[in-house]
Design a protein around this motif. Structure first.
Motif, PDB file in Angstrom:
ATOM      1  N   LYS A  82       0.743  -1.314  -0.065  1.00 37.78           N
ATOM      2  CA  LYS A  82      -0.039  -0.240   0.020  1.00 37.78           C
ATOM      3  C   LYS A  82       0.937   1.201  -0.071  1.00 37.78           C
ATOM      4  O   LYS A  82       0.735   2.163  -0.764  1.00 37.78           O
ATOM      5  CB  LYS A  82      -0.956   0.071   1.144  1.00 37.78           C
ATOM      6  CG  LYS A  82      -1.819   1.257   1.357  1.00 37.78           C
ATOM      7  CD  LYS A  82      -2.762   1.164   2.512  1.00 37.78           C
ATOM      8  CE  LYS A  82      -3.856   2.328   2.493  1.00 37.78           C
ATOM      9  NZ  LYS A  82      -5.017   2.288   3.304  1.00 37.78           N
ATOM     10  N   ASN A  83       2.004   1.144   0.820  1.00 37.39           N
ATOM     11  CA  ASN A  83       2.931   2.383   0.840  1.00 37.39           C
ATOM     12  C   ASN A  83       3.551   2.567  -0.355  1.00 37.39           C
ATOM     13  O   ASN A  83       4.042   3.641  -0.781  1.00 37.39           O
ATOM     14  CB  ASN A  83       3.931   2.261   2.118  1.00 37.39           C
ATOM     15  CG  ASN A  83       3.107   2.254   3.311  1.00 37.39           C
ATOM     16  OD1 ASN A  83       2.083   2.974   3.522  1.00 37.39           O
ATOM     17  ND2 ASN A  83       3.786   1.781   4.555  1.00 37.39           N
ATOM     18  N   ALA A  84       3.744   1.545  -1.231  1.00 35.25           N
ATOM     19  CA  ALA A  84       4.343   1.535  -2.448  1.00 35.25           C
ATOM     20  C   ALA A  84       3.329   2.108  -3.599  1.00 35.25           C
ATOM     21  O   ALA A  84       3.848   2.153  -4.846  1.00 35.25           O
ATOM     22  CB  ALA A  84       5.039   0.388  -2.845  1.00 35.25           C
ATOM     23  N   GLY A  85       2.034   2.594  -3.202  1.00 36.06           N
ATOM     24  CA  GLY A  85       1.304   2.815  -3.968  1.00 36.06           C
ATOM     25  C   GLY A  85       0.374   1.937  -4.771  1.00 36.06           C
ATOM     26  O   GLY A  85      -0.645   2.462  -5.499  1.00 36.06           O
ATOM     27  N   TYR A  86      -0.007   0.679  -4.172  1.00 42.02           N
ATOM     28  CA  TYR A  86      -1.009  -0.132  -4.760  1.00 42.02           C
ATOM     29  C   TYR A  86      -2.203   0.085  -3.889  1.00 42.02           C
ATOM     30  O   TYR A  86      -2.207   0.174  -2.651  1.00 42.02           O
ATOM     31  CB  TYR A  86      -0.527  -1.794  -4.739  1.00 42.02           C
ATOM     32  CG  TYR A  86       0.486  -1.960  -5.380  1.00 42.02           C
ATOM     33  CD1 TYR A  86       0.486  -2.440  -6.819  1.00 42.02           C
ATOM     34  CD2 TYR A  86       1.831  -1.778  -5.077  1.00 42.02           C
ATOM     35  CE1 TYR A  86       1.465  -2.740  -7.634  1.00 42.02           C
ATOM     36  CE2 TYR A  86       3.146  -2.020  -5.641  1.00 42.02           C
ATOM     37  CZ  TYR A  86       2.815  -2.527  -7.086  1.00 42.02           C
ATOM     38  OH  TYR A  86       3.739  -2.887  -8.019  1.00 42.02           O
ATOM     39  N   GLU A  87      -3.439  -0.194  -4.462  1.00 44.54           N
ATOM     40  CA  GLU A  87      -4.542  -0.196  -3.707  1.00 44.54           C
ATOM     41  C   GLU A  87      -4.833  -1.627  -3.356  1.00 44.54           C
ATOM     42  O   GLU A  87      -4.790  -2.575  -3.965  1.00 44.54           O
ATOM     43  CB  GLU A  87      -5.821  -0.084  -4.554  1.00 44.54           C
ATOM     44  CG  GLU A  87      -7.136  -0.052  -4.110  1.00 44.54           C
ATOM     45  CD  GLU A  87      -8.305   0.120  -5.076  1.00 44.54           C
ATOM     46  OE1 GLU A  87      -9.491  -0.281  -4.472  1.00 44.54           O
ATOM     47  OE2 GLU A  87      -8.120   0.407  -5.901  1.00 44.54           O
ATOM     48  N   ILE A  88      -4.995  -1.762  -1.941  1.00 45.75           N
ATOM     49  CA  ILE A  88      -5.233  -3.053  -1.134  1.00 45.75           C
ATOM     50  C   ILE A  88      -6.495  -3.402  -0.759  1.00 45.75           C
ATOM     51  O   ILE A  88      -7.175  -2.365  -0.118  1.00 45.75           O
ATOM     52  CB  ILE A  88      -4.269  -3.162   0.263  1.00 45.75           C
ATOM     53  CG1 ILE A  88      -2.821  -2.729  -0.261  1.00 45.75           C
ATOM     54  CG2 ILE A  88      -4.501  -4.588   0.813  1.00 45.75           C
ATOM     55  CD1 ILE A  88      -2.268  -3.701  -1.431  1.00 45.75           C
ATOM     56  N   ILE A  89      -7.094  -4.566  -1.212  1.00 46.26           N
ATOM     57  CA  ILE A  89      -8.700  -4.800  -1.022  1.00 46.26           C
ATOM     58  C   ILE A  89      -8.412  -5.920  -0.259  1.00 46.26           C
ATOM     59  O   ILE A  89      -8.103  -7.138  -0.450  1.00 46.26           O
ATOM     60  CB  ILE A  89      -9.359  -5.088  -2.256  1.00 46.26           C
ATOM     61  CG1 ILE A  89      -9.052  -4.056  -3.387  1.00 46.26           C
ATOM     62  CG2 ILE A  89     -10.793  -5.847  -2.001  1.00 46.26           C
ATOM     63  CD1 ILE A  89      -9.450  -4.853  -4.566  1.00 46.26           C
ATOM     64  N   PRO A  90      -8.665  -5.873   1.132  1.00 46.07           N
ATOM     65  CA  PRO A  90      -8.704  -7.004   2.241  1.00 46.07           C
ATOM     66  C   PRO A  90      -9.730  -7.965   1.965  1.00 46.07           C
ATOM     67  O   PRO A  90     -11.124  -7.538   1.793  1.00 46.07           O
ATOM     68  CB  PRO A  90      -8.861  -6.385   3.675  1.00 46.07           C
ATOM     69  CG  PRO A  90      -8.586  -4.793   3.234  1.00 46.07           C
ATOM     70  CD  PRO A  90      -9.021  -4.634   1.951  1.00 46.07           C
ATOM     71  N   VAL A  91      -9.373  -9.328   1.917  1.00 42.78           N
ATOM     72  CA  VAL A  91     -10.514 -10.411   1.703  1.00 42.78           C
ATOM     73  C   VAL A  91     -10.393 -11.275   2.758  1.00 42.78           C
ATOM     74  O   VAL A  91      -9.361 -12.191   2.922  1.00 42.78           O
ATOM     75  CB  VAL A  91     -10.265 -11.089   0.308  1.00 42.78           C
ATOM     76  CG1 VAL A  91     -11.384 -12.125   0.279  1.00 42.78           C
ATOM     77  CG2 VAL A  91     -10.011 -10.091  -0.849  1.00 42.78           C
ATOM     78  N   ASN A  92     -11.194 -11.073   3.768  1.00 40.33           N
ATOM     79  CA  ASN A  92     -11.221 -11.851   4.863  1.00 40.33           C
ATOM     80  C   ASN A  92     -12.581 -11.940   5.626  1.00 40.33           C
ATOM     81  O   ASN A  92     -12.730 -10.567   6.101  1.00 40.33           O
ATOM     82  CB  ASN A  92     -10.167 -11.564   5.935  1.00 40.33           C
ATOM     83  CG  ASN A  92      -9.932 -12.463   7.163  1.00 40.33           C
ATOM     84  OD1 ASN A  92     -10.923 -13.155   7.492  1.00 40.33           O
ATOM     85  ND2 ASN A  92      -8.670 -12.542   7.868  1.00 40.33           N
ATOM     86  N   PRO A  93     -13.346 -13.042   5.671  1.00 40.99           N
ATOM     87  CA  PRO A  93     -14.772 -12.991   6.270  1.00 40.99           C
ATOM     88  C   PRO A  93     -14.796 -12.553   7.728  1.00 40.99           C
ATOM     89  O   PRO A  93     -15.592 -12.153   8.408  1.00 40.99           O
ATOM     90  CB  PRO A  93     -15.488 -14.134   6.031  1.00 40.99           C
ATOM     91  CG  PRO A  93     -14.130 -14.965   5.868  1.00 40.99           C
ATOM     92  CD  PRO A  93     -13.046 -14.183   5.257  1.00 40.99           C
TER      93      PRO A  93
END
Length: 137
Positions: free
Chosen positions: A42-53
């Motif tokens: 995320k800090n490198a510029g990527y969008e992070i989508i958390p997948v965990n119920p």
């Protein structure tokens, strides 16, 4: 068929092109590897989508229960789950038609690999996305 990852150059190109990374099995505990690796990406510029119920939010983003709950295109699905879960995740991966199936360091499953390769997907297993990003940037 033995698991064969793309070359380091190809991995570098994948990471340069990618913008959105769905992280399956991410933890909301800052001391867990999945959290630290995702935070670095995320800090490198990527969008992070958390997948965990089992979590509500990670890194300031609302978590989704499964890959099918993600709106829009996903470039990389980065997996932090035990190897026996990869075939199930691979099937869900094909349903959302993401670009790259990436199993983290120490995680590989031949059944999932063969299933995805037969369908023409890019598969990376037993590699740390954070390490590969640092090496190839």
């Amino acid at each position: 068929m033995p698991i064969e990852n793309p070359s380091r150059e190809e991995i570098g190109e994948i990471l340069k092109k990618a913008k959105r990374i769905a992280v399956v099995g991410i933890s909301d505990n800052p001391e867990r590897t999945s959290y630290m690796v995702s935070e670095a990406m995320k800090n490198a510029g990527y969008e992070i989508i958390p997948v965990n119920p089992l979590v509500d939010e990670v890194l300031g983003t609302k978590a989704v229960a499964s890959l099918k709950d993600i709106e829009g295109h996903v470039d990389i699905v980065n997996i932090f789950r035990r190897p026996e879960f990869l075939p199930e995740i691979a099937k869900e991966f094909t349903e959302i038609d993401a670009d790259v199936f990436w199993a983290q360091l120490g995680i590989e499953n031949e059944e999932a690999y063969e299933y995805l390769k037969e369908k023409g997907y890019t598969v990376i297993m037993d590699r740390c996305i954070k390490v590969e990003h640092a090496i190839t940037k």
